[in-house]
Design a protein around this motif. Structure first.
Motif, PDB file in Angstrom:
ATOM      1  N   UNK A   2       0.851  -1.197   0.000  1.00 54.77           N
ATOM      2  CA  UNK A   2       0.000   0.000   0.000  1.00 54.77           C
ATOM      3  C   UNK A   2       0.881   1.240   0.000  1.00 54.77           C
ATOM      4  N   UNK A   3       0.693   2.098  -0.984  1.00 54.30           N
ATOM      5  CA  UNK A   3       1.523   3.293  -1.049  1.00 54.30           C
ATOM      6  C   UNK A   3       1.222   4.218   0.142  1.00 54.30           C
ATOM      7  N   UNK A   4      -0.053   4.271   0.549  1.00 55.10           N
ATOM      8  CA  UNK A   4      -0.437   5.161   1.642  1.00 55.10           C
ATOM      9  C   UNK A   4       0.120   4.669   2.983  1.00 55.10           C
ATOM     10  N   UNK A   5       0.024   3.373   3.211  1.00 53.56           N
ATOM     11  CA  UNK A   5       0.380   2.860   4.540  1.00 53.56           C
ATOM     12  C   UNK A   5       1.840   2.448   4.656  1.00 53.56           C
ATOM     13  N   UNK A   6       2.478   2.091   3.531  1.00 51.60           N
ATOM     14  CA  UNK A   6       3.838   1.563   3.641  1.00 51.60           C
ATOM     15  C   UNK A   6       4.907   2.457   3.030  1.00 51.60           C
ATOM     16  N   UNK A   7       4.550   3.223   1.997  1.00 51.21           N
ATOM     17  CA  UNK A   7       5.586   4.026   1.325  1.00 51.21           C
ATOM     18  C   UNK A   7       5.658   5.430   1.907  1.00 51.21           C
ATOM     19  N   UNK A   8       4.525   6.121   1.998  1.00 48.28           N
ATOM     20  CA  UNK A   8       4.579   7.504   2.516  1.00 48.28           C
ATOM     21  C   UNK A   8       5.192   7.592   3.913  1.00 48.28           C
ATOM     22  N   UNK A   9       4.808   6.728   4.860  1.00 47.63           N
ATOM     23  CA  UNK A   9       5.418   6.858   6.192  1.00 47.63           C
ATOM     24  C   UNK A   9       6.949   6.785   6.143  1.00 47.63           C
ATOM     25  N   UNK A  10       7.482   5.952   5.251  1.00 47.53           N
ATOM     26  CA  UNK A  10       8.953   5.820   5.157  1.00 47.53           C
ATOM     27  C   UNK A  10       9.600   7.052   4.542  1.00 47.53           C
TER      28      UNK A  10
END
Ligand code: GTP
Length: 371
Positions: free
Chosen positions: A194-202
């Motif tokens: 998930x781009x929202x849950x896994x990529x943006x936070x990083x």
């Protein structure tokens, strides 16, 4: 520039409208929903759009073709299994000759908007960000991804579906991103990400920026309520689309071969071959598809009634959706965001309200539901 549009979701919240067709080709006013996105992207100079599909895109291809009529090229990519919003972007990159390029756009496929992508791309280039999210203000951010910014536009926090006590800004992610190629390295191949849950936070503190579009129109059409809002907003010209040009001085667009003995009050759009019987009223904010029949004494107002549907004598359809081929018997009341699914037969004297959903194939006898 290339854009990936994510269209692989199941659209469960819009069922039964999406029971038989994917969300992206559900008709919105007079064209498949995806046409609005493609027209908007073409206006911003996008030349190629990759439609990232979660399943075989046969129906999408039939409706949208190769993209010429939108002024761009369409490429279809089908994931072997749903890869999530991030995994789908990575998969699309792997499938294309030359990949997605050094800088590209990613769009959620269920957004009706006229926001200024060009301004966002310019802001992205000026800041040197690795990803820039479009941000729009909403009254209630709890259903969306809330985004906190520092004064330079860097994202300091990203909260997907925040709790009320966590809300300290009205800016949410609008599902439109400008990305540098380096972001793809954060997405593991062949995996559901998930781009929202896994990529943006990083990426918070590592080159994630936001660009606020203060006065743009923006609506996620994923629920029946918002689908109805989108229809009336398009008719009223609250969002910039090509539909407005079809309306006459009374705000009415009439397709070919319509027979109108009753009254039509704009803004309203009638497809080809509609029949509005004597004493029937089509009120403001109404969309009728092709060959819709509104029988004597019936009222349709603030509603969407799709192809080949029939609204029986004396019935009222207000603030509701009637899917293709559905037949509403005499003296029914269909209101309050109710959806009558494709091909449903509703006998006389039924009352549907409070977001009731009737699924395809159902035949309700006379007076079966009366509140
Ligand atoms: P609901 O089932 O009603 O929640 O709809 P949805 O799954 O279509 O929407 P959601 O808000 O979860 O997804 C946001 C966007 O990403 C939508 O445009 C979806 O079509 C798309 N999307 C979600 N998951 C995937 C996926 O696994 N692959 C692809 N290609 N697109 C996806």
């Amino acid at each position: 520039m290339r854009a990936v549009v994510l269209v692989g979701g199941e659209g469960t919240r819009l069922r039964p409208l999406t029971s038989t067709v994917p969300k992206s080709v559900v008709r919105l006013v007079d064209r498949p929903f995806m046409a609005y996105m493609l027209e908007w992207l073409a206006r911003h100079g996008v030349e190629e759009v990759v439609l990232a599909c979660g399943f075989l895109p046969t129906l999408l291809r039939e409706e949208l073709g190769a993209g010429e009529r939108f002024g761009l090229r369409l490429v279809y990519v089908a994931e072997p299994e749903p890869r999530g919003t991030g995994g789908a972007v990575r998969f699309a990159d792997e499938q294309l000759d030359g990949g997605l390029g050094e800088r590209f756009l990613v769009l959620n496929g269920d957004v009706l908007t006229d926001l200024d992508l060009r301004a966002q791309i310019d802001a992205h280039a000026a800041s040197g960000a690795s990803a820039t999210l479009a941000l729009v203000p909403v009254e209630d951010p709890t259903a969306y991804g809330l985004v906190r910014l520092d004064p330079r536009g860097a994202v300091t926090g990203f909260l997907e579906k925040p709790r009320p006590e966590e809300i300290d800004t009205n800016l949410i992610s609008a599902g439109a991103y400008v990305l540098e190629r380096s972001v793809l390295d954060l997405i593991e191949p062949d995996t559901n990400v998930s781009i929202e849950r896994e990529v943006w936070p990083r990426l918070v503190g590592e080159g994630l920026h936001g660009h606020a579009h203060g006065d743009a129109y923006w609506l996620d059409i994923g629920t029946p309520r918002r689908y109805l809002d989108a229809s009336s907003d398009i008719l009223a010209g609250r969002v910039r689309t090509a539909v407005r040009e079809r309306l006459d001085g009374h705000g009415v667009a009439r397709g070919e071969s319509c027979e109108v003995a009753g009254h039509v009050h704009g803004p309203a759009l009638l497809g080809d071959g509609c029949v509005i019987a004597a004493g029937a009223v089509v009120g403001p904010g109404t969309v009728l598809g092709h060959r819709v029949r509104v029988e004597p004494g019936a009222t349709v107002e603030g509603a969407v009634v799709l192809d080949d549907a029939v609204i029986g004598r004396g019935s009222t359809v207000r603030d509701a959706i009637v899917a293709p081929g559905a037949q509403i018997g005499a003296d029914c009341s269909v209101t309050g965001g109710a959806i009558v699914g494709p091909g449903v037969l509703l006998g006389a004297g039924n009352t549907l309200d409070h977001g009731a959903r009737i699924f395809p194939g159902v035949e309700l006898p006379d007076g079966a539901i009366a509140f």
